[in-house]
Design an enzyme around this catalytic site. Structure first.
Site, mmCIF file in Angstrom:
data_model
loop_
_atom_site.group_PDB
_atom_site.id
_atom_site.type_symbol
_atom_site.label_atom_id
_atom_site.label_comp_id
_atom_site.label_asym_id
_atom_site.label_seq_id
_atom_site.Cartn_x
_atom_site.Cartn_y
_atom_site.Cartn_z
ATOM 1 C CB CYS A 154 -101.382 10.420 4.126
ATOM 2 S SG CYS A 154 -102.138 11.761 3.119
ATOM 3 C CD GLU A 216 -95.412 10.352 8.924
ATOM 4 O OE1 GLU A 216 -96.248 9.349 8.830
ATOM 5 O OE2 GLU A 216 -95.798 10.907 7.479
#
Length: 300
Positions: A154, A216
């Site tokens: 990630c 995000e």
């Protein structure tokens, strides 16, 4: 220099302060003002912290201490470098690029809340040929969500030409290949960019602690490859491959608070909304049926 005024700049400022007694006050003042001007333009939040530490006479009560505070001197050196040098891609809620900002500022909850900073990210789900999913436990030194378990990798595409390419999410796929090497030591040839399948995008916000968090627009990438793995201890504490049943047991333990096990919020969102259905399609060879890069799923 693509990064900000990082450690070398801080050392320069500290050196100027410590040597002021042997330098002319005029020379020192000019140097300090030049640094201050550049620093303030890049770090308005930090600049306010420095101003608050200035005495009524106008002279800084402790410039060295303030600078150390400003760059979070207790932070792991590797993570500090990445926080100040990496420039994330700022986007709006429709994923249009609107600018760029340091990883540091993009993860400060004060900045996220006051300026609504939203940055582009990706989450890789790497499966081996037995369709087992590779998970990682984030290192203890990670600034956000240390020691939580999450999907394979990630991270963020950076504000650079190769990672800004919009067509077929090529910039994001380039970034994923880069970070799989950085974090897990997976060679680029083991994960060709053409092998990543972008399945969808999610938008979420998640605080990590009182100071740090995430906001995000996250690209979800699937890939099936048997790879060589050599985790970077600065990034990864542990790894494991899991099948569906093993992942469900991991979820149960996390929900029950057993073994202190925690999952990243973005991974849990993907698990709860998409993962097992997509996993079925992956094994059946029908993954294309669930590809949807037009929709941005707002899961905040």
């Amino acid at each position: 220099m693509s990064g900000l005024y990082n450690l070398s700049a801080i050392r320069l400022s500290s050196s100027l302060v410590l040597s002021s007694s042997s330098s002319s006050s005029s020379s020192f003042s000019k140097s300090r003002l030049l640094f201050s001007s550049r620093f303030s333009s890049r770090f308005p939040l930090i600049s306010r912290t420095l101003s608050a530490k200035t005495s009524p006479s106008g002279r800084s009560s402790s410039v060295v201490t303030a600078m150390a505070d400003a760059i979070d001197s207790g932070m792991d050196a590797v993570q500090r470098r990445l926080m100040f040098e990496d420039e994330c891609i700022l986007v709006d809620e429709n994923d249009r690029v609107v600018g760029h900002e340091s990883k540091y500022n993009c993860h400060l909850m004060e900045k996220i809340e006051s300026l609504n900073l939203l940055h582009r990210a990706f989450s890789v789900f790497l499966f081996n040929s037995k369709y087992e999913l590779l998970l990682q436990q984030r290192s203890a030194t990670k600034v956000t969500f240390p020691l939580v378990w999450t999907n394979t990798c990630c991270s963020h595409p950076l504000y650079r030409e190769s990672e800004l390419i919009e067509e077929k999410a090529l910039g994001v796929r380039n970034a994923a290949q880069r970070k799989l090497l950085d974090e897990l030591g997976i060679p680029a040839e083991d994960v060709p960019v053409d092998e990543f399948t972008p399945l969808g995008r999610i938008l979420y916000k998640a605080p990590s602690d009182g100071k740090w968090g995430e906001h995000e627009l996250d690209y979800l990438l699937f890939i099936v490859r048997d790879v060589r793995v050599n985790p970077n201890p600065d990034e990864v504490a542990d790894i494991k491959y899991v099948n569906r049943d093993q992942l469900k047991e991991l979820l149960r333990k996390a929900d029950a608070g057993e073994e202190g096990l925690k999952l990243s919020p973005w991974f849990r969102l993907v698990v709860d909304n998409f993962l097992f259905k997509w996993w079925d399609h992956l094994e059946k060879g029908t993954l294309h049926e669930v590809e949807d890069m037009k929709t941005i799923h707002k899961l905040t």
